[in-house]
Design an enzyme around this catalytic site. Structure first.
Site, PDB file in Angstrom:
ATOM      1  N   LYS A 276       0.828  -1.200   0.000  1.00  0.00           N
ATOM      2  CA  LYS A 276       0.000   0.000   0.000  1.00  0.00           C
ATOM      3  C   LYS A 276       0.874   1.266   0.000  1.00  0.00           C
ATOM      4  CE  LYS A 276      -4.052  -2.008   0.037  1.00  0.00           C
ATOM      5  NZ  LYS A 276      -4.997  -2.018   1.155  1.00  0.00           N
TER       6      LYS A 276
ATOM      7  N   ARG B  41      -3.088 -10.616   4.515  1.00  0.00           N
ATOM      8  CA  ARG B  41      -3.279 -10.783   3.070  1.00  0.00           C
ATOM      9  C   ARG B  41      -2.146 -10.069   2.331  1.00  0.00           C
ATOM     10  NH1 ARG B  41      -5.471  -7.781  -1.108  1.00  0.00           N
ATOM     11  NH2 ARG B  41      -6.686  -8.928  -2.690  1.00  0.00           N
TER      12      ARG B  41
END
Length: 296
Positions: A241, A276
């Site tokens: 991210k 994840r």
């Protein structure tokens, strides 16, 4: 309790790899933190778009992750990166259904691999579950009553995620008065509603990067322990991210795996039941080492 010894569970309405039958359904249990591997079949995902468009390439990646000890494979056919344009259900199904069927026929599931479908659409979730998926990962938090119905009728657990806004606009001006209270409150309320609708069990995901600033994301990651102290297992997905770029100066998404490992090791130590990642095999290795260090 030591995070590596803590037991977590999901209940299914049907047999899944590694589960055991109980009076309340088929129960899948694990200790410590499990790994969910990302397998996108999209041409435009933010860090691996196009890599798994070919069925052979996708199956090869799935085999590598299963061999490394990844427990859940999350298959997605629509990009949810900031600014992403939506695709219709037919396009999404054309991308994910052949892979799910191929995985179901490949023998990999016999090795203990659980399949998750990453979708916002009830129609796609229903078809994916019929094709062989076991779990639904919905970034909209199952706010569509039809998605709740699909999961309940199939007996499929769901991942309930928080997102402020929607992918095209979520990063424009995210605002919270108290991000932890608001996000955790939303997740607990949605979990209660989803379970009341007949879904057998849930994972809770605070939605790192989905309608949050850097400070929002860091605050939520520091508060994983608060969410994990509740009755439902917690999933953290912060792989590659943008927050890693903001913190460590890594503009290329594909170069952010070291930062991803750090974020998810932190989350595991705080009690996250599952993480994840794109670098799923590397995460399994890191968690095994960290778990041994946690032994007394």
């Amino acid at each position: 309790m030591n995070w590596a010894a803590r037991e977590h569970a999901l209940t299914f309405g049907f047999p899944v790899p590694g589960s055991a039958p109980t009076p309340g359904g088929h129960r899948l249990t694990w200790t410590g933190c499990a790994v969910m591997g990302v397998l996108n079949t999209t041409p435009d995902s933010f860090s691996d778009g196009g890599r798994h468009l070919g069925l052979d390439a996708a199956l090869a990646s799935a085999r590598r992750m299963q061999a490394a000890g990844v427990q859940v494979l999350d298959i997605g056919g629509e990009s949810t990166r900031p600014g992403a344009e939506p695709v219709n259900a037919e396009t999404e199904l054309d991308r994910v259904r052949p892979l799910i069927r191929a995985l179901a026929d490949s023998g990999l599931l016999g090795g203990g691999l659980v399949l998750s479908i990453d979708t916002m659409k009830a129609e796609v979730a229903a078809e994916a579950l019929r094709a062989g998926a076991h779990l639904v990962n919905d970034i909209t938090g199952l706010r569509d009553p039809e998605m709740v119905r699909v999961c309940a009728e199939a007996g499929a657990p769901a991942c309930v995620m928080h997102m402020q806004g929607e992918p095209r606009t979520m990063q424009l001006e995210p605002h919270y008065d108290d991000v932890v209270a608001e996000v955790h409150g939303f997740l607990r309320d949605r979990a209660a509603a989803v379970l009341a609708g007949g879904v057998p069990s849930v994972l809770l995901d605070p939605g790192i990067g989905f309608g949050k600033t850097l400070d929002h994301n860091l605050t939520l990651l520091r508060a994983v322990g608060d969410l994990a102290a509740g009755e439902h297992p917690v999933l953290i997905g912060a792989s590659r991210k943008r927050l890693i770029d903001y913190v460590a100066g890594v503009p290329g998404a594909a170069d952010r795996d070291p930062g991803s490992l750090a974020l998810h090791l932190h989350s595991a130590r705080q009690g996250a039941a599952m993480v994840r990642l794109h670098a799923a095999a590397e995460m399994v290795q890191a968690l095994r080492v960290e778990a041994r260090l946690a032994q007394r």
